[in-house]
Design an enzyme around this catalytic site. Structure first.
Site, short mmCIF file in Angstrom:
data_model
loop_
_atom_site.label_atom_id
_atom_site.label_comp_id
_atom_site.label_asym_id
_atom_site.label_seq_id
_atom_site.Cartn_x
_atom_site.Cartn_y
_atom_site.Cartn_z
CD GLU A 34 16.02 -52.70 -18.95
OE1 GLU A 34 16.35 -53.32 -18.16
OE2 GLU A 34 15.89 -51.35 -18.70
NE ARG A 258 23.54 -63.31 -16.07
CZ ARG A 258 22.57 -62.38 -16.40
NH1 ARG A 258 21.43 -62.32 -15.86
NH2 ARG A 258 22.91 -61.58 -17.40
CE LYS A 268 20.04 -56.55 -21.60
NZ LYS A 268 18.77 -56.11 -21.68
#
Ligand code: ATP
Ligand code: MG
Length: 551
Positions: A34, A258, A268
């Site tokens: 993204e 992850r 982020k």
């Protein structure tokens, strides 16, 4: 053959079995960032997996921006993401955007409305989440759930045409408000957002949700293996449901754990906060776990890929020791980096028997692994600087560096002996008067060895440089364990940056290797982009030695 099988990770097993059964002919993966921030080391793991699998099985990888949230996205991020992926050395097949599919997604939404598979809901966000129920209790159907397809179509088009404000209505899939899987309790497909999009501008004021976008985007591109992180496993049934309902190419989603690293974090949102609050100098602050940050820190793509290779692919969440990454950086730089001598906390060392004004230039290897390789010229004179820590007045027996009446070799050159210690009024050592033994010049006559070798620079030739010594950004090892009553920012390391000065041999200024260099006996440092011809700035990449050993 058996042995080979055992070494496959679970994704490789799936792919090999899909290729063997003919379920797919070739592999197409995608990396779906993204564009709402810079890539970090966690993304590096995802990149290594997606591009690595494609490469291993002769397939390809698309870069697809997952850009369905116009308010947070920006072309600055789009460009930075491409730069970082390229830096890591990966080449994507196609550069694509989920927003390229807005028309197609909209068409599919209308198709579902007409088939009675979707409806417009006028409830508020609170009412909708309230109505979803809990895992234990079924949800309540919306009073708008049984609108006719015609009415739904009319209102949905009005939504598209900008007739309603943000939040006034949403489009929901009509699935099952009592489903044990909360994801199936009439998930939202579209929301109203009057916001300009970085690519589609003001064309749309309704935007599709992640779940109504991701699987279809994969399907449009014929992605064979859509690989994402574990938190998306709850989304998988819905991913499959939309694909089945729309009867489109069956992409499949697979999840891996992850990457989390000690003493840092990789959200982020939080990294953005550090940037916005000025806690770090930017996304590329060398303390940041972002790819541009570690690049500025002097980490190499090779080291990062070595690290991703070592941590492998697992299905359980992992907190990796950042020391393993540092170990990889050291491994890579040890092999490749040029060596220079830099004194950081200088004390004068005078050779009383050195001919006045004489300069002797030594040819020293840039990398000791290649003694016959390239060299740099290092000037030696009677007035030198050494590191204060390399001298000790009341030295213990095991101290093999310089001490009164002791001998040491000045790296690449002569053995010297300390005859006199000069102090100032405060009792601090200001000068060491020594003599050198001309017969100990390397390559001439008989080799005499002493226990200690220390680095040095010629005072008149030394170039003063600025050092930025970096340490961990946070003091807490597992940043997922920040207590409830605390904020993650309470664990910022106040000493994560300390400034220093170095006195470098002159050749350092001309280093053209483009990667971090080794300051002999100290650590790896990389020239920072803030450097000017007048002031060279070096960032500490990693210390030279560490007791850490990978398992
Ligand atoms: P963040 O929570 O930091 O915003 P994200 O998952 O929202 O991260 P995306 O841009 O959506 O970031 O991620 C792109 C891809 O990278 C996704 O497939 C995602 O699963 C993967 N990814 C993100 N963070 C990690 C991580 N820490 N370890 C491995 N893969 C990750
Ligand atoms: Mg995301």
């Amino acid at each position: 053959m058996e042995d080979e099988k055992k070494n496959l990770n679970f994704l490789e097993e799936i792919i090999e079995s899909d290729l063997a059964s003919g379920k797919v002919d070739s592999i197409l993966t995608r990396f779906p960032p993204e564009p709402n921030g810079y890539l970090h080391l966690g993304h590096a793991k995802s990149l290594c997996i997606n591009f690595g699998l494609a490469k291993k099985y002769g397939g390809k990888t698309n870069l697809r921006y997952d850009d369905t949230n116009p308010t947070k996205e920006d072309t600055e991020y789009v460009d930075a993401i491409k730069e970082d992926i390229t830096w890591l050395g990966f080449k994507w097949e196609k550069e694509l955007y989920a927003s390229d599919y807005f028309d197609q997604l909209y068409e599919w939404a209308e198709q579902m409305i007409l088939k009675g598979q979707a409806y417009v809901d006028d409830q508020s966000q609170e009412e909708i989440s309230e109505g979803r129920g809990t895992v234990e209790t079924p949800g309540k159907e919306s009073p708008y759930r049984n609108r006719t397809p015609e009415e739904n179509l009319r209102i949905f088009r009005e939504m598209r045409d900008g007739k309603y404000p943000d939040g006034a209505k949403v489009l929901r899939a009509k699935i099952d408000m009592a489903s044990p899987n909360m994801m199936f309790r009439d998930p939202i497909m579209y929301r109203i957002k009057h916001a300009s999009h970085h690519r589609t501008g003001d064309k749309w004021c309704i935007y599709p949700m992640y779940d109504f976008t991701h699987g279809q985007s994969d399907s449009i591109e014929h992605i064979t293996h859509s690989i994402c992180t574990l938190e998306f496993d709850v989304h998988r049934p819905l991913y499959d449901w939309y694909i089945k309902t729309l009867d489109i190419y069956p992409s499949h989603q697979y999840e891996f754990a992850r990457l989390n690293l000690t003493y840092t974090l990789m959200s982020k949102r939080k990294l953005l906060e550090l940037v916005q609050k000025g806690i770090v100098s930017g996304w590329d602050d060398p303390r940041m776990p972002t790819l541009c940050g570690v690049r500025r820190r002097g980490y190499t793509p090779e080291a990062i890929k070595m690290f991703c290779e070592k941590i492998g692919v697992s299905k359980r969440d992992q907190l990796m020791d950042i020391q393993l990454l540092e170990w990889c950086v050291r491994q890579d730089l040890n092999e490749r980096s040029n060596r220079y001598m830099v004194v950081q906390d200088p004390v004068k060392l005078t050779l009383t028997n050195w001919p006045e004004g004489k300069v002797e230039w030594f040819d020293c290897p840039l990398n000791p692994a290649e003694p016959e390789g390239a060299t740099r010229k290092v000037p030696f004179t009677g007035k030198l600087l050494i590191d204060r820590a390399d001298f000790m007045e009341d030295a213990p027996h095991k101290f093999f560096r310089l001490k009164p009446d002791g001998e040491v070799r000045l790296k690449y050159t002569y053995i010297i002996k300390c005859n006199e210690v000069v102090k100032n009024a405060a009792g601090e050592v200001v000068e060491l008067k020594c003599t050198y033994d001309p017969s100990t010049r390397p390559g001439s006559g008989e080799w005499r060895s002493v226990k200690g070798t220390i680095h040095w620079v010629s005072e008149e030739h030394a170039k003063k440089i600025t050092l930025r010594n970096y340490d961990r950004l946070f003091t807490l090892s597992d940043m997922s364990q920040v207590p409830e009553d605390k904020d993650y920012k309470d664990f910022l390391n106040p000493d994560s940056l300390t400034l220093g000065t170095g006195y470098a041999e002159p050749a350092l200024a001309d280093d053209a290797s483009g990667i971090a260099v080794q300051f002999e006996r100290t650590g790896y440092y990389v020239k920072d982009s803030d450097s000017t011809p007048e002031e060279l700035v070096f960032n500490k990449t990693v210390s030279l030695k560490d007791s850490y050993k990978p398992e």
